[in-house]
Design an enzyme around this catalytic site. Structure first.
Site, PDB file in Angstrom:
ATOM      1  N   HIS A   1       0.839  -1.205   0.000  1.00 44.75           N
ATOM      2  CA  HIS A   1       0.000   0.000   0.000  1.00 44.75           C
ATOM      3  C   HIS A   1       0.877   1.260   0.000  1.00 44.75           C
ATOM      4  O   HIS A   1       1.952   1.295   0.611  1.00 44.75           O
ATOM      5  CB  HIS A   1      -0.925   0.010   1.222  1.00 44.75           C
ATOM      6  CG  HIS A   1      -1.973   1.072   1.115  1.00 44.75           C
ATOM      7  ND1 HIS A   1      -1.728   2.384   1.448  1.00 44.75           N
ATOM      8  CD2 HIS A   1      -3.246   1.024   0.672  1.00 44.75           C
ATOM      9  CE1 HIS A   1      -2.822   3.096   1.233  1.00 44.75           C
ATOM     10  NE2 HIS A   1      -3.762   2.293   0.761  1.00 44.75           N
TER      11      HIS A   1
ATOM     12  N   GLU B   1      -4.628   1.773  -7.182  1.00 41.49           N
ATOM     13  CA  GLU B   1      -4.880   2.950  -6.347  1.00 41.49           C
ATOM     14  C   GLU B   1      -3.959   4.087  -6.769  1.00 41.49           C
ATOM     15  O   GLU B   1      -2.803   4.138  -6.316  1.00 41.49           O
ATOM     16  CB  GLU B   1      -4.604   2.624  -4.874  1.00 41.49           C
ATOM     17  CG  GLU B   1      -5.461   1.525  -4.305  1.00 41.49           C
ATOM     18  CD  GLU B   1      -5.613   1.656  -2.799  1.00 41.49           C
ATOM     19  OE1 GLU B   1      -6.754   1.593  -2.349  1.00 41.49           O
ATOM     20  OE2 GLU B   1      -4.618   1.860  -2.091  1.00 41.49           O
TER      21      GLU B   1
END
Ligand SMILES: O=C[C@H](O)COP(=O)(O)O
Length: 251
Positions: free
Chosen positions: A96, A169
């Site tokens: 992430h 993302e």
């Protein structure tokens, strides 16, 4: 595929109350019952065991937001892939943008954690995405390069195609007021999907994250395999509305 990471927003009891509400909404939802929607949730480590109880015999799955590179040993404060699998996790987030930016995770770390996830039989939720807004061709090229790099230490030799979930993302859309534009997301995700389909060692799907919320999956249609939600899933009713949208898309 509708996934939610709680990041570190909630306390312990708040997490369990939320997970209980999500489990109830999902397990009673026609789209989940019909098999057109799947839901997974990623709480903080200390809530995993209680989440396992909440999700027992349920349609929803759960996982963790991080794992160690190694499977066991003198790694104070770390949690291994085999440990997560034993608790019942199906998914684990890797790479992430917040892990990279705030905790110094490099490409090498992401490669090692991706390999560790596969070794433990967990499905990596591999997060990739460009730092700055650019054009869809450049964004997709960067994402595909990062996926290839992340997978380069994984050993696929001893089993059939392993499941992989790619979370696209764009970093500029994380924690923002609104997601990237649907046409931009669709273009990048279609290109990522084309790449995933060209690989036979794993079965890859691509979901979009970055300020995703109610209304987005309707705009994206089947150009993505789902959403990876953050803040906008804190209200369980938003998850219900998104599942309603998934159900409507499948009609
Ligand atoms: O893990 C989830 C993503 O980083 C998106 O978070 P956000 O929707 O709060 O921007």
């Amino acid at each position: 595929m509708i996934g939610v990471s709680l990041k570190m927003y909630f306390g312990y009891q708040q997490t369990l109350d939320w997970a209980t509400a999500i489990e109830k909404i999902a397990s009673e939802h026609p789209a989940v019952k019909a098999g057109v929607a799947e839901v997974f949730i990623l709480p903080s480590f200390p809530a995993l065991e209680s989440t396992a109880s909440i999700c027992a015999d349920s349609a929803i799955s759960f996982g963790a937001q991080n794992l160690a590179e190694a499977d066991a040993g003198a790694y104070t404060g770390e949690v291994s892939g085999p440990f997560l699998a034993e608790v019942g996790c199906r998914y684990v987030e890797v790479g992430h943008a917040e892990r990279r930016a705030l905790f110094g995770e490099t490409d090498q770390v992401v490669r090692a954690k991706t390999a560790a996830a596969f070794r433990a039989g967990l499905t990596p939720v591999l997060c990739i995405g460009e730092l700055e807004r650019t054009d869809p061709d450049s964004a997709a090229a960067l994402c595909i390069r990062d996926i290839e790099d992340a997978l380069s230490d994984a050993d696929f030799s001893n089993r059939g195609p392993a499941p992989l979930l790619v979370a696209y993302e764009p970093q500029w859309a994380i924690g923002a007021p609104a997601p990237a534009e649907p046409a931009y997301i669709a273009d990048v995700c279609q290109k990522i999907r084309g790449y995933l389909e060209s690989r036979t060692e794993f079965v890859g799907r691509v979901i979009y994250g970055g300020s995703a919320g109610v209304g987005l999956i309707t705009a994206l249609g089947t150009t993505v395999d789902g959403l990876f939600l953050g803040r906008f899933a804190h209200d369980p009713e938003a998850v219900r509305k998104i599942l309603d949208e998934v159900g409507e898309l499948s009609v």
